[in-house]
Write a protein that holds these residues in place. Structure first.
Motif, PDB file in Angstrom:
ATOM      1  N   GLY A  43      33.059  50.572  33.385  1.00 29.95           N
ATOM      2  CA  GLY A  43      32.134  49.243  33.360  1.00 29.95           C
ATOM      3  C   GLY A  43      32.383  48.381  34.024  1.00 29.95           C
ATOM      4  N   HIS A  44      33.263  48.577  35.228  1.00 31.86           N
ATOM      5  CA  HIS A  44      33.726  47.395  36.130  1.00 31.86           C
ATOM      6  C   HIS A  44      32.866  47.165  37.230  1.00 31.86           C
ATOM      7  N   PHE A  45      31.892  48.134  37.576  1.00 25.08           N
ATOM      8  CA  PHE A  45      30.936  47.905  38.603  1.00 25.08           C
ATOM      9  C   PHE A  45      29.760  48.869  38.255  1.00 25.08           C
ATOM     10  N   ALA A  46      28.786  48.617  38.836  1.00 27.33           N
ATOM     11  CA  ALA A  46      27.497  49.666  38.993  1.00 27.33           C
ATOM     12  C   ALA A  46      27.605  50.263  40.180  1.00 27.33           C
ATOM     13  N   TRP A  47      27.192  51.665  40.008  1.00 27.86           N
ATOM     14  CA  TRP A  47      27.233  52.462  40.952  1.00 27.86           C
ATOM     15  C   TRP A  47      26.747  52.076  42.206  1.00 27.86           C
ATOM     16  N   SER A  48      25.503  51.233  41.983  1.00 29.36           N
ATOM     17  CA  SER A  48      24.697  50.980  43.425  1.00 29.36           C
ATOM     18  C   SER A  48      25.544  49.856  44.170  1.00 29.36           C
ATOM     19  N   GLU A  49      26.260  49.088  43.347  1.00 25.19           N
ATOM     20  CA  GLU A  49      26.982  48.049  44.001  1.00 25.19           C
ATOM     21  C   GLU A  49      28.112  48.770  45.007  1.00 25.19           C
ATOM     22  N   TRP A  50      28.614  49.745  44.316  1.00 23.45           N
ATOM     23  CA  TRP A  50      29.818  50.472  45.008  1.00 23.45           C
ATOM     24  C   TRP A  50      29.186  51.201  46.315  1.00 23.45           C
ATOM     25  N   GLY A  75      37.991  58.176  54.501  1.00 24.10           N
ATOM     26  CA  GLY A  75      38.591  57.183  55.199  1.00 24.10           C
ATOM     27  C   GLY A  75      37.772  56.001  54.940  1.00 24.10           C
ATOM     28  N   CYS A  76      36.664  55.969  55.130  1.00 23.52           N
ATOM     29  CA  CYS A  76      35.556  55.005  55.075  1.00 23.52           C
ATOM     30  C   CYS A  76      35.655  54.348  53.392  1.00 23.52           C
ATOM     31  N   TRP A  77      35.650  55.548  52.633  1.00 19.87           N
ATOM     32  CA  TRP A  77      35.631  55.419  51.119  1.00 19.87           C
ATOM     33  C   TRP A  77      36.930  54.485  50.831  1.00 19.87           C
ATOM     34  N   LEU A  78      38.204  54.882  51.315  1.00 17.55           N
ATOM     35  CA  LEU A  78      39.353  54.173  51.128  1.00 17.55           C
ATOM     36  C   LEU A  78      39.214  52.543  51.497  1.00 17.55           C
ATOM     37  N   VAL A  79      38.845  52.414  52.745  1.00 15.63           N
ATOM     38  CA  VAL A  79      38.652  50.952  53.163  1.00 15.63           C
ATOM     39  C   VAL A  79      37.728  50.095  52.367  1.00 15.63           C
ATOM     40  N   ALA A  80      36.843  50.863  52.045  1.00 12.39           N
ATOM     41  CA  ALA A  80      35.758  50.196  51.110  1.00 12.39           C
ATOM     42  C   ALA A  80      36.250  49.994  49.864  1.00 12.39           C
ATOM     43  N   PHE A  81      36.994  50.637  49.360  1.00 13.78           N
ATOM     44  CA  PHE A  81      37.565  50.709  47.862  1.00 13.78           C
ATOM     45  C   PHE A  81      38.410  49.625  47.822  1.00 13.78           C
ATOM     46  N   VAL A  85      38.108  46.536  45.371  1.00 13.49           N
ATOM     47  CA  VAL A  85      39.192  46.121  43.980  1.00 13.49           C
ATOM     48  C   VAL A  85      39.578  44.706  44.230  1.00 13.49           C
ATOM     49  N   GLU A  86      39.799  44.205  45.625  1.00 12.25           N
ATOM     50  CA  GLU A  86      40.145  42.851  45.447  1.00 12.25           C
ATOM     51  C   GLU A  86      38.983  41.893  45.441  1.00 12.25           C
ATOM     52  N   GLN A  87      37.651  42.122  45.763  1.00  5.80           N
ATOM     53  CA  GLN A  87      36.572  41.320  45.685  1.00  5.80           C
ATOM     54  C   GLN A  87      36.234  41.383  44.219  1.00  5.80           C
ATOM     55  N   ARG A  88      36.536  42.420  43.475  1.00  7.09           N
ATOM     56  CA  ARG A  88      36.130  42.370  41.869  1.00  7.09           C
ATOM     57  C   ARG A  88      37.312  41.678  41.107  1.00  7.09           C
ATOM     58  N   GLY A  89      38.307  41.360  41.780  1.00  8.12           N
ATOM     59  CA  GLY A  89      39.354  40.826  41.050  1.00  8.12           C
ATOM     60  C   GLY A  89      40.454  41.490  40.382  1.00  8.12           C
TER      61      GLY A  89
END
Lengths: 121, 202
Positions: A43-50, A75-81, A85-89
């Protein structure tokens, strides 16, 4: 005769392999996938946000010459993730880079062939 | 290499950093991550979707239910899970062929098809399926009847599409279990057709 659609000229060919292939090309891709899915499920985020963040990273970063689809994609997944996780605190600023430094040091301190573990800090 | 200590490549270091952070803070559990990987590597795959298709081919009531409420009809066969929250099933006919893509990233109906193949994730497919669907089908070796209409559907995080391929001719006497074997992953994305029956399958 209709004119060829000019947009088609720049389109890359499809990857050659249309058949079955492993879902993940490397263990790290599976781990990354599992972390993202587990956080979403908790429940940390909605899939659409990701999907939006990940999609933006894919759009921003073209596949490098010689890079396979899976390496580019994850590789893009890693950068985005990482930024997600930082943006979401979920990670404080600088926390990930500190952990990366410690993992790298742990690997260098581990004799070849033994499991690499992170010592307590 | 002459040194005798271990190396982690930069990507492995980054992934381990993420994992140790999320596990230490209690956001995820290490064994839950392993279970997720096992599920998607070994347990969930296009065979689930093939069972849905075969049931729809033999059972008109199920087929109608699948069109009306795909989630419930699919769940009735035991296939539930994340990334299949709102499913829409698109039925191919002699006149209309459906093709599914996700132009944003690779949204895909995990519970029925597993995780997407590499080509589905590629920039080439994501752009070409929209601009040149006929060319994509040709690349996949699919030729449609003259005049058939191709419709392209863009999956999103909210709506996931699955194609119900046409039942091949000459399969009227086949059992549901045997029909499952004719349903390929690609036929449920729209980049393929269901297989023709062979002598041994009958």
């Amino acid at each position: 005769m209709t004119q060829p659609d000019p947009r088609l000229c720049d389109l890359p060919p499809l990857p050659a392999n249309h058949g079955d292939e492993p879902v993940f090309a490397a263990p790290w891709q599976a781990q990354l996938f599992a972390m993202t899915t587990a956080l979403n499920e908790a429940g940390h985020f909605a899939w659409s946000e990701w999907a939006e963040q990940f999609g933006a990273e894919l759009a921003r970063t073209p596949q490098a010459t010689g890079q396979c689809v899976s390496d580019h994609y994850f590789g893009c997944w890693l950068v985005a993730f990482e930024s997600f996780v930082e943006q979401r605190g979920l990670a404080a600023a600088g926390q990930l880079s500190e952990l990366q430094r410690r993992w790298d040091a742990a690997a260098r301190a581990t004799p070849h062939g033994e499991p690499i573990v992170l010592p307590a800090d | 290499m002459s040194d005798d200590h271990s190396h982690l490549d930069p990507i492995a270091v980054r992934v381990r950093a993420l994992e140790s952070l999320l596990v230490d803070k209690g956001y995820v559990k290490a064994d839950a991550l392993d279970a997720l990987v096992d599920t998607y590597e070994n347990r969930v795959g296009p065979r689930n979707g093939a069972q849905v298709v075969a049931r729809a081919w033999v059972d008109p009531e199920y087929r109608e239910w699948l069109q009306r409420d795909a989630n419930a009809a699919i769940a009735s066969l035991g296939f539930v899970g994340r990334q299949g929250e709102h499913m829409v099933v698109l039925e191919n006919t002699a006149d209309t062929h459906h093709l599914v893509v996700c132009t944003l990233c690779s949204c895909y109906p995990w519970p029925v098809l597993g995780l997407p193949p590499g080509w589905y994730k590629s920039a080439a497919y994501r752009s070409r399926a929209v601009i040149d669907p006929k060319g994509v089908l040709t690349d996949f070796g699919v030729s449609l009847p003259e005049g058939a209409d191709i419709r392209v559907w863009d999956s999103t995080a909210e709506v996931r599409y699955m194609v119900l391929p046409m039942r091949p001719a000459g399969t009227e006497d086949m059992s549901e279990d045997a029909l499952v074997e004719l349903v390929t992953r690609d036929s449920m994305i729209g980049t393929g057709l269901a297989l023709e029956p062979t002598g041994s399958a009958l």
